[in-house]
Design an enzyme around this catalytic site. Structure first.
Site, PDB file in Angstrom:
ATOM      1  N   ASN A   1    -101.238  22.134  42.449  1.00 51.09           N
ATOM      2  CA  ASN A   1    -100.350  21.318  43.180  1.00 51.09           C
ATOM      3  C   ASN A   1     -99.331  20.691  42.236  1.00 51.09           C
ATOM      4  OD1 ASN A   1     -99.240  19.149  44.756  1.00 51.09           O
ATOM      5  ND2 ASN A   1    -101.178  18.250  45.362  1.00 51.09           N
TER       6      ASN A   1
ATOM      7  N   ARG B   1    -102.931  25.031  50.085  1.00 46.12           N
ATOM      8  CA  ARG B   1    -103.773  25.657  48.840  1.00 46.12           C
ATOM      9  C   ARG B   1    -105.019  26.425  49.298  1.00 46.12           C
ATOM     10  NH1 ARG B   1    -104.558  21.158  45.369  1.00 46.12           N
ATOM     11  NH2 ARG B   1    -104.492  20.002  47.490  1.00 46.12           N
TER      12      ARG B   1
END
Ligand SMILES: [Zn+2]
Ligand SMILES: [Zn+2]
Ligand SMILES: [Zn+2]
Length: 774
Positions: free
Chosen positions: A40, A22
């Site tokens: 997520n 990320r």
């Protein structure tokens, strides 16, 4: 003219959790001036929504596919474009929408220290100068350091080390490599190493690594706490030191693994091909078996009699810091596990159990949550051949062809792993060692419970699986679990499990029938005999035994696995009378027994007794050849006679093989006879070298099983043949059998994801258990 703008929604599945994915997405989006978010989705991967100039969106997507962090692995990449809506003010990393999302994402295996972090350790002014625990969002321990999911600092081995202000700043800065890195730490706030003497008294020094390097250089043995456990380190180029280590560990000949400082150094003492180089230098950092160069700087005592040595590269800052000071090509790094017990992970246990073995202790004050031995693999036929699947690979799941159901299986007995499978993914535990003591059984139980916790499973399994062997400790463990949970227990024949592990890896369908060749040390048979040279027809639900090696008595039972000569006498009782055997063993073949003549006579008697347990084990057949060729009369580690034979058989042999294999059909089952062949081999001793005999011996097994398998494969109209069992760790036998059978047009499968030895049986047990309950 204004540039065209659009929005894109990207969902990515694979290994994208806990590997710095990320932050990578964030940095790339910001660089390209895109707005939106990344979130997520737990087990479902990550979702990215971006909006902005079309060209930038397109090049962003390219980077996502091409330049993602080394450890990430993209399985599925979906993009949906839509018109620009001007929805976002900036780009953000959003927290997950619900808690289950975070918890369902499995953590990755431990990741070897990355190049950037290694460089930081060399910068004199940095907080990480020579600091061995440095890690970033894309490297460092994972599996060995996490108590519970979701993976964050509070639930990891870093919980006792609150971040200092510098670390905290970097942790919250999305442009920093250590952004959101749960393992972020530095010399100000993190764990520390200390050096102790054999009495556990701390040694005062300004530089523990220099002092440790000096001690190692002077020939001392040092216990070093690393990532997944404690190693014993010693010089790899000093015979005396290695002899001392062998004496103290009571390991007269077992090969020790070595760690080398760099690939360049490895090349000084070993030859390696591109595949070996790639896996050796990968973030997984396994021990790879490499061909050693002749007269190289590594002592012959490291792996006596073998042509390969197990080599790994440093995978933590601890190793790097040490090699900086010691300036050696390699050091022995062998797991510190007291006999019958799992590898040591606690400091006080190290002092207690390594008394008299280690002279000094280089330890740290960070907990090892999960013990995890180093993975060991060989490259055969350009594929991984695992001897041990553990650190760097666990807990990576293996996709299996049955996509529903939840199973727990306990594996076999030696060099074991257990497994949990849920919804089409099988998670093999780390290497558990030999489950022969209460302590190791408890370790297995803990490992199973840990995986349940990791996978966030609270319900009972649909089925529990274990080996058919009535006295394996793992079978008792499975019975306990089954009883406590009230869940059905399935007992699985050992070689059915071996063969099914291959079918399963290759995702063969649930009703697909294969011919299996299981060449193995020992597995409990349906008739109570010890099987281990088997040809079966099987699918996941059931199997049928179609052929096997000739049954031979095992005089003294398990003693046969330690003293190869016992099996040779046993075979000879099938073709000779006692006086002939006495003559042959006096004059033609050297046999050795700890108690000499007296023992020999007892063995003769036992071998002729009808009630003596019988075996069809391929391992025991190879033992007999090891006795004939005089290379091993006492096994000091698992597989030793077979490994030494392999080395011998690799020597160039010019002559053509001239023997027929003897196959007989007894009660509808084909039997590959061995007694006559072994007797003939002894007679050949007069005019042939031992390496020629080793070559003949192994080829008899290969040729015999190729004929046996093709016979039944034609009869049954099956074209797929699976090879499994511990003997296939033998490179020569695997390659030759593969060559012979493929040349006949068969499709051959063998283990490449789990060990062909007993560490892989848990995968086979899993698929068999599930097939029998769904
Ligand atoms: Zn790093
Ligand atoms: Zn810090
Ligand atoms: Zn086995």
């Amino acid at each position: 003219m204004t540039e065209k703008k659009l929005e894109a929604k990207i969902t990515i599945n694979g290994r994208v959790q806990g590997v710095g994915y990320r932050p990578f997405v964030y940095r790339e989006a910001v660089k390209k001036g895109l707005k939106g978010y990344v979130i997520n989705l737990g087990d479902a991967g990550v979702e990215i929504v971006v909006e902005g100039i079309e060209n930038n969106v397109v090049s962003f997507i390219k980077v996502l596919k091409k330049d993602s962090p080394a450890v990430s692995e993209i399985k599925d990449f979906k993009i949906i474009f839509s018109p620009f809506k001007n929805r976002f003010k900036n780009f953000t990393i959003e927290k997950s929408r619900n808690k289950d999302d975070i918890a369902s994402g499995i953590i990755p295996p431990d990741i070897g220290i990355c190049e950037e972090c290694a460089k930081d350790m060399d910068k004199e002014r940095s907080r990480w100068f020579n600091y061995p625990f440095t890690a970033c969002a894309s490297c460092g321990p994972r599996f060995t350091g996490v108590y519970q999911l979701p993976y964050d600092r509070e639930r990891s081995h870093m919980k006792d080390f609150p971040m200092c202000e510098h670390c905290e700043k970097e942790y919250y800065d999305p442009m920093d490599r250590r952004f959101d890195a749960q393992g972020i730490t530095c010399s100000i706030c993190g764990p520390q190493m200390s050096l102790y003497d054999a009495q556990g008294i701390k040694i005062q020094t300004n530089d523990v690594f220099s002092t440790t390097a000096n001690l190692l250089g002077s020939g001392y043995i040092v216990a070093i706490k690393g990532i997944g456990g404690i190693h014993l380190a010693a010089l790899a180029d000093d015979d005396e030191v290695i002899i001392k280590l062998r004496k103290r560990k009571n390991r007269p000949r077992q090969p020790f693994a070595i760690m080398s400082s760099s690939l360049e150094e490895v090349k000084k003492f070993a030859n390696l091909n591109k595949i070996e180089e790639k896996i050796l230098t990968s973030w997984r950092r396994p021990i790879v078996l490499l061909r050693r160069k002749k007269n190289c700087l590594i002592s012959d005592m490291v792996a006596p009699g073998l042509d390969k040595i197990g080599v790994m590269l440093p995978y933590s800052g601890i190793h790097l810091a040490l090699f900086k000071k010691i300036k050696k090509s390699a050091l022995i790094m062998t797991s510190a596990n007291p006999s019958g017990l799992p590898m040591i992970i606690k400091n006080d246990h190290a002092f207690q159990h390594l008394k008299g073995i280690a002279d000094f202790f280089l330890l740290h004050n960070r907990e090892i949550v999960n013990r995890c031995d180093d993975t060991v693999l060989n490259i055969i036929l350009n594929k991984y051949s695992f001897l041990r699947r553990s650190r760097g690979f666990v807990p990576d799941p293996i996709d299996i062809p049955i996509e529903k159901g939840f199973s727990i299986v306990v594996g076999a007995e030696l060099r074991n792993s257990a497994a949990i499978a849920i919804n089409g993914r099988c998670f093999l535990t780390q290497y558990l060692g030999d489950i022969t003591t209460l302590e190791s059984r408890e370790f297995e139980n803990e490992a199973i419970n840990y995986f349940k916790k990791l996978l966030n499973i609270t319900r009972n399994p649909d089925v529990i699986g274990c080996d058919l062997h009535p006295s394996y400790m793992t079978s008792h463990l499975a019975e306990n679990i089954s009883h406590n949970m009230g869940v059905k227990l399935i007992k699985i024949q050992h070689h059915h499990a071996h063969i099914s592990s291959v079918s399963c890896e290759n995702k063969l369908g649930i009703d697909e029938e294969v011919i299996g060749i299981a060449l193995d040390g020992a597995g409990y048979g349906l008739d109570g005999a010890i099987w281990g040279g088997e040809v079966i027809k099987s699918n996941y639900k059931s199997f049928e035994r179609l052929g096997h090696l000739e049954y031979l008595p095992m005089p003294g039972g398990d003693l046969c696995t330690y003293y190869p000569s016992r099996m040779l006498i046993s075979a000879l009782t099938n073709v000779l009378d006692d006086d002939e055997i006495r003559d042959i063993t006096k004059n033609h073949v050297k046999l050795k027994f700890p108690y000499g003549e007296k023992e020999f006579e007892i063995i003769l008697k036992q071998a002729r007794k009808i009630e003596t347990i019988k075996t069809s084990s391929a391992g025991r057949f190879l033992d007999s050849i090891a006795a004939i060729t005089n290379i091993c009369h006492e096994r000091t580690y698992e597989g030793e006679p077979a490994i030494l034979l392999e080395v011998l058989a690799k020597k160039k042999v010019k002559e053509k093989l001239d023997f027929e294999v003897e196959i007989e059909k007894i009660n509808g089952i084909y039997v590959l006879k061995t007694s006559n062949f072994l007797y003939n081999l002894i007679k050949m001793k007069n005019n042939k070298n031992n390496h020629v005999l080793a070559y003949y011996g192994q080829n008899y097994l290969v040729k015999g099983f190729a004929e046996l398998a093709s016979l039944v494969a034609y009869e049954k109209g099956i074209n797929k043949i699976c090879l499994s069992g511990g003997v296939f760790a033998n490179e020569y036998i695997l390659k030759e059998l593969y060559r012979l059978l493929t040349s006949q047009g068969f499709k051959i499968f063998f283990n490449t994801m789990v060990p062909s030895g007993d560490g892989g049986t848990a995968l086979g047990q899993t698929i068999i258990s599930l097939a029998n309950v769904i």
